[in-house]
Motif scaffolding. Structure first.
Motif, mmCIF file in Angstrom:
data_model
loop_
_atom_site.group_PDB
_atom_site.id
_atom_site.type_symbol
_atom_site.label_atom_id
_atom_site.label_comp_id
_atom_site.label_asym_id
_atom_site.label_seq_id
_atom_site.Cartn_x
_atom_site.Cartn_y
_atom_site.Cartn_z
ATOM 1 N N ASP A 321 -30.956 8.179 -130.288
ATOM 2 C CA ASP A 321 -32.018 8.435 -129.314
ATOM 3 C C ASP A 321 -33.168 9.270 -129.878
ATOM 4 O OD1 ASP A 321 -30.916 7.008 -127.283
ATOM 5 O OD2 ASP A 321 -29.930 8.715 -126.337
ATOM 6 N N ALA A 322 -32.895 10.066 -130.912
ATOM 7 C CA ALA A 322 -33.859 11.057 -131.376
ATOM 8 C C ALA A 322 -35.246 10.489 -131.684
ATOM 9 C CB ALA A 322 -33.302 11.791 -132.589
ATOM 10 N N PRO A 323 -35.385 9.419 -132.470
ATOM 11 C CA PRO A 323 -36.741 8.950 -132.801
ATOM 12 C C PRO A 323 -37.545 8.512 -131.580
ATOM 13 C CG PRO A 323 -35.108 7.990 -134.279
ATOM 14 C CD PRO A 323 -34.346 8.641 -133.163
ATOM 15 N N ARG A 324 -36.888 7.844 -130.633
ATOM 16 C CA ARG A 324 -37.605 7.372 -129.442
ATOM 17 C C ARG A 324 -37.982 8.518 -128.510
ATOM 18 N NH1 ARG A 324 -33.937 2.952 -126.776
ATOM 19 N NH2 ARG A 324 -32.328 4.428 -127.432
ATOM 20 N N LEU A 325 -37.127 9.529 -128.432
ATOM 21 C CA LEU A 325 -37.354 10.612 -127.473
ATOM 22 C C LEU A 325 -38.305 11.685 -127.987
ATOM 23 C CD1 LEU A 325 -33.808 11.280 -125.961
ATOM 24 C CD2 LEU A 325 -35.785 10.295 -124.816
ATOM 25 N N GLN A 326 -38.520 11.779 -129.281
ATOM 26 C CA GLN A 326 -39.245 12.915 -129.845
ATOM 27 C C GLN A 326 -40.611 13.171 -129.192
ATOM 28 O OE1 GLN A 326 -42.091 13.292 -131.984
ATOM 29 N NE2 GLN A 326 -41.716 15.508 -131.908
ATOM 30 N N PRO A 327 -41.507 12.179 -129.066
ATOM 31 C CA PRO A 327 -42.801 12.486 -128.437
ATOM 32 C C PRO A 327 -42.676 12.871 -126.965
ATOM 33 C CG PRO A 327 -42.590 10.133 -128.857
ATOM 34 C CD PRO A 327 -41.454 10.792 -129.553
ATOM 35 N N TYR A 328 -41.722 12.265 -126.261
ATOM 36 C CA TYR A 328 -41.496 12.627 -124.859
ATOM 37 C C TYR A 328 -40.919 14.037 -124.748
ATOM 38 C CZ TYR A 328 -42.135 7.632 -124.059
ATOM 39 O OH TYR A 328 -42.653 6.364 -124.012
ATOM 40 N N MET A 329 -40.099 14.409 -125.740
ATOM 41 C CA MET A 329 -39.550 15.758 -125.759
ATOM 42 C C MET A 329 -40.662 16.790 -125.893
ATOM 43 S SD MET A 329 -36.693 17.336 -125.531
ATOM 44 C CE MET A 329 -35.604 15.945 -125.881
ATOM 45 N N THR A 330 -41.618 16.516 -126.765
ATOM 46 C CA THR A 330 -42.757 17.428 -126.924
ATOM 47 C C THR A 330 -43.526 17.568 -125.617
ATOM 48 O OG1 THR A 330 -42.951 16.801 -129.255
ATOM 49 C CG2 THR A 330 -44.865 17.849 -128.231
ATOM 50 N N LEU A 331 -43.757 16.461 -124.944
ATOM 51 C CA LEU A 331 -44.478 16.492 -123.671
ATOM 52 C C LEU A 331 -43.704 17.267 -122.615
ATOM 53 C CD1 LEU A 331 -46.740 15.603 -121.753
ATOM 54 C CD2 LEU A 331 -45.515 13.443 -121.430
ATOM 55 N N ALA A 332 -42.399 17.003 -122.496
ATOM 56 C CA ALA A 332 -41.575 17.709 -121.506
ATOM 57 C C ALA A 332 -41.576 19.206 -121.754
ATOM 58 C CB ALA A 332 -40.154 17.160 -121.524
ATOM 59 N N CYS A 333 -41.488 19.603 -123.020
ATOM 60 C CA CYS A 333 -41.499 21.029 -123.355
ATOM 61 C C CYS A 333 -42.833 21.675 -122.987
ATOM 62 C CB CYS A 333 -41.213 21.221 -124.844
ATOM 63 S SG CYS A 333 -39.500 20.914 -125.326
ATOM 64 N N THR A 351 -38.028 20.103 -110.144
ATOM 65 C CA THR A 351 -37.877 18.650 -110.093
ATOM 66 C C THR A 351 -38.683 18.025 -111.220
ATOM 67 O OG1 THR A 351 -37.631 18.702 -107.681
ATOM 68 C CG2 THR A 351 -38.153 16.581 -108.682
ATOM 69 N N VAL A 352 -38.049 17.112 -111.949
ATOM 70 C CA VAL A 352 -38.736 16.389 -113.017
ATOM 71 C C VAL A 352 -38.698 14.905 -112.682
ATOM 72 C CG1 VAL A 352 -38.967 16.059 -115.497
ATOM 73 C CG2 VAL A 352 -37.869 18.133 -114.633
ATOM 74 N N GLU A 353 -39.877 14.284 -112.620
ATOM 75 C CA GLU A 353 -39.984 12.866 -112.275
ATOM 76 C C GLU A 353 -40.498 12.068 -113.474
ATOM 77 O OE1 GLU A 353 -41.714 12.090 -108.263
ATOM 78 O OE2 GLU A 353 -42.041 14.255 -108.252
ATOM 79 N N PHE A 354 -39.999 10.830 -113.587
ATOM 80 C CA PHE A 354 -40.368 9.965 -114.706
ATOM 81 C C PHE A 354 -40.789 8.596 -114.171
ATOM 82 C CE2 PHE A 354 -37.052 12.911 -115.960
ATOM 83 C CZ PHE A 354 -37.534 13.468 -117.136
ATOM 84 N N GLU A 355 -41.846 8.059 -114.733
ATOM 85 C CA GLU A 355 -42.225 6.692 -114.382
ATOM 86 C C GLU A 355 -42.852 6.015 -115.602
ATOM 87 O OE1 GLU A 355 -46.543 6.712 -112.280
ATOM 88 O OE2 GLU A 355 -44.955 7.631 -111.069
ATOM 89 N N GLY A 356 -42.804 4.707 -115.614
ATOM 90 C CA GLY A 356 -43.328 3.959 -116.754
ATOM 91 C C GLY A 356 -42.309 3.843 -117.872
ATOM 92 N N HIS A 357 -42.784 3.824 -119.111
ATOM 93 C CA HIS A 357 -41.909 3.619 -120.265
ATOM 94 C C HIS A 357 -40.796 4.668 -120.349
ATOM 95 C CE1 HIS A 357 -44.432 0.457 -121.414
ATOM 96 N NE2 HIS A 357 -45.315 1.110 -122.171
ATOM 97 N N ALA A 359 -39.214 6.195 -118.142
ATOM 98 C CA ALA A 359 -38.166 6.040 -117.129
ATOM 99 C C ALA A 359 -37.033 5.149 -117.619
ATOM 100 C CB ALA A 359 -38.759 5.467 -115.842
ATOM 101 N N LYS A 360 -37.272 4.397 -118.674
ATOM 102 C CA LYS A 360 -36.245 3.496 -119.204
ATOM 103 C C LYS A 360 -35.397 4.158 -120.297
ATOM 104 C CE LYS A 360 -39.062 -0.623 -118.319
ATOM 105 N NZ LYS A 360 -40.155 0.099 -117.641
ATOM 106 N N LEU A 361 -35.720 5.411 -120.637
ATOM 107 C CA LEU A 361 -35.010 6.117 -121.701
ATOM 108 C C LEU A 361 -33.968 7.066 -121.117
ATOM 109 C CD1 LEU A 361 -38.061 7.024 -123.976
ATOM 110 C CD2 LEU A 361 -36.527 5.057 -124.177
ATOM 111 N N ASN A 362 -33.197 7.694 -122.000
ATOM 112 C CA ASN A 362 -32.248 8.732 -121.606
ATOM 113 C C ASN A 362 -33.031 10.000 -121.284
ATOM 114 O OD1 ASN A 362 -30.171 10.600 -121.314
ATOM 115 N ND2 ASN A 362 -29.787 10.748 -123.518
ATOM 116 N N VAL A 363 -33.244 10.279 -120.002
ATOM 117 C CA VAL A 363 -34.149 11.360 -119.612
ATOM 118 C C VAL A 363 -33.458 12.713 -119.482
ATOM 119 C CG1 VAL A 363 -35.685 9.759 -118.435
ATOM 120 C CG2 VAL A 363 -33.892 10.917 -117.125
#
Length: 526
Positions: A321-333, A351-357, A359-363
């Motif tokens: 999961d690490a390569p796909r999640l890395q940019p989203y991890m930066t944004l979440a942080c 509360t954390v909400e996800f939509e779009g691309h 939302a299909k990942l391990n959030v």
């Protein structure tokens, strides 16, 4: 075979664990700094306590091989965390291994202070019998002011209640429900100062807690209050404490931590109404054994399987999961850090909400990352792994919502923090699939990149704001890098996010706050 260096004194059992797991280990406590610098490039892991200084220079020397630094204990002040992150080195700690020991030491210090035990012991050993000189006070029925109701603070509260003390607590994260569970009364810091007979500190040293107990705070206390600090040096202003002790406003202080350590020459040591110990909060056989075993197991798991626990600079994520999640991890942080830095009252829900691309990942790792950053300004022990535990201990409700609906952005993360006074949301997206951007704050559209030094301003949408801001910052020699504005409606509430090249000192912040258009201004760091 992975290879680990232990450069501080740890339990022999830690060495055995590494060997049993198939890891080569060199046990060299007290290794000089210059030798560590020369040799660190030969190791995959470094296990330390507080003596070894893991500087940027050390981390750079180990770059390319050093995968993990394990701190047996909570504090990582001796590790350059940003440098470790830049070099891809995971930094782990053991946040719960010495909680009971530290809490018990705080209670012991309170008792020693109440009955003047150290001074009475020294007098008796000197052949004196000064029974009338050492008149103490009972703890029974007294009010204990608890600053910080995290893991250690909760244990202290429980022990104090066993002594039939009344406990009042101040903690920005302490919810009314959690306070009832603990049997403590939740109060403001000013209420605590005014009511407490004893004040004990169990909070990290941050910009918000530095010099928390100073001359102004002592003046708000009831005369004869007693102070116990087994948390971090710097939370108590030592010069102001000395004045308060001399005047009698503070009857006594018990200190295990100091502004400068090792504390070999401190003016407080000459005062009869001060009990001092050399940072012994975690110094029991049980605690030392617990944290040593925990750090050895955690480091072994990471080096052998890639499993991560109690890491301060990365979440629990699988290798896939690490390569796909890395940019989203930066944004979440970044979203979590923003929300945490602008929140000043007790949090009830996140509360954390996800939509779009996304939302299909391990959030789940993204939720933990955002949650950890929300709480980080209030607790240096929180990380992406134990953030849910910290939230649960404080009665904070955490929710994740995944939407399958289309939105305005290809991917969007929205974080909402609910307190007793307000509900505030901040949303962000990725430009080009990798560049984090804020796109909405409190329902106001704004497009902004978060940088190291920023100013967050809420203001009235009236002429003169930009000119006034520019003049104050220019007079202080502070350069504006970027300027982002947003407003709900013409003439209504507005916000500004300003990236500056340097940190803004307190006197400049006061001048900004005095501008007529500004309702609130805060410094943010990312």
């Amino acid at each position: 075979m992975p290879k680990v260096l232990i450069s501080d004194k740890l339990s022999d059992r830690a060495v055995e664990i590494f060997k049993e797991r198939g890891i080569e280990v060199d046990f060299e406590p007290g290794l000089p700094a210059e030798d560590l610098l020369k040799r660190i490039g030969d190791y995959d892991g470094l296990a330390i306590r507080s003596a070894t200084k893991v500087t940027e220079e050390v981390l750079n020397a180990g770059a390319g091989r050093l995968k993990v630094v394990g701190r047996a204990g909570i504090g990582v002040d001796n590790v350059d965390l940003p440098a470790a992150t830049r070099n891809g080195t995971v930094v782990m700690n053991t946040p719960f291994g010495n909680s009971i020991t530290t809490a018990e030491h705080a209670i012991a210090m309170m008792m020693a202070l109440a009955r003047q035990i150290p001074a009475a012991d020294a007098s008796t050993r000197a052949g004196k019998w000064e029974k009338s000189k050492f008149m103490g006070v009972e703890l029974f029925g007294k009010t204990l002011g608890l600053v910080g109701a995290g893991n250690i603070g909760c244990i202290v509260a429980d022990r104090a209640q066993g002594l039939k003390m009344k406990v009042v607590a101040f903690d920005p994260f302490l919810s009314p429900e959690r306070a009832r569970e603990l049997g403590v009364e939740r109060v403001t810091i000013d209420e605590l100062l005014a009511r407490a007979d004893f004040i004990t500190l169990h909070t990290p040293l941050t910009d918000g807690t530095r010099n928390l107990l100073n001359a102004d705070a002592f003046a708000k206390c009831r005369k004869g209050v007693r102070i116990i600090n087994c948390a971090r040096g710097g939370i108590v202003n030592e010069a102001d404490l000395k004045d308060a002790l001399e005047s009698g406003q503070v009857a006594g202080a018990a200190l295990d931590v100091f502004e400068v350590e090792p504390a070999r020459d401190n003016p407080l040591f000459a005062m009869d109404n001060v009990v001092a110990t050399p940072h012994l909060g975690a110094a029991t056989e049980e605690a030392q054994e617990n944290v040593a075993l925990q750090v050895a197991e955690q480091m072994s798991d990471y080096l052998l399987t890639g499993a991560v626990s109690n890491a301060l600079n990365m979440p629990s994520i699988s290798a896939e999961d690490a390569p796909r999640l890395q940019p989203y991890m930066t944004l979440a942080c970044q979203l979590g850090s923003f929300a945490g830095q602008v929140t000043e009252t007790a949090i009830k829900a996140v509360t954390v909400e996800f939509e779009g691309h996304v939302a299909k990942l391990n959030v789940k790792p993204l939720v933990q990352a955002a949650l950890a950053e929300v709480m980080k300004p209030f607790s240096d022990a929180v990380n992406m792994v134990n953030a849910p535990v910290f939230a649960r201990e404080r009665g904070i409700e955490v929710s994740e919502i995944v939407h399958d609906r289309p939105g305005d952005y290809q991917t969007l993360i929205k974080l909402t923090v609910k307190t007793e006074r307000f509900e505030r949301s901040v949303s962000g997206t990725l430009f080009g699939g990798k560049l984090p951007r804020l796109v909405n704050i409190k329902g106001i559209s704004v497009e902004a990149e978060l940088t190291e030094h920023m100013l967050y301003i809420t203001n009235h949408d009236k002429p003169g704001l930009i000119g006034g801001l520019g003049s104050v910052l220019a007079d202080a020699g502070i350069n504006i890098a970027t300027f982002h504005l947003g407003r709900a409606a013409a003439g209504g509430d507005a916000i500004a996010l300003i990236a500056v090249d340097d940190s803004v000192p307190p006197d400049v912040m006061e001048k900004l706050q005095a501008l007529p258009q500004i309702m609130q201004v805060k410094t943010l760091n990312f």
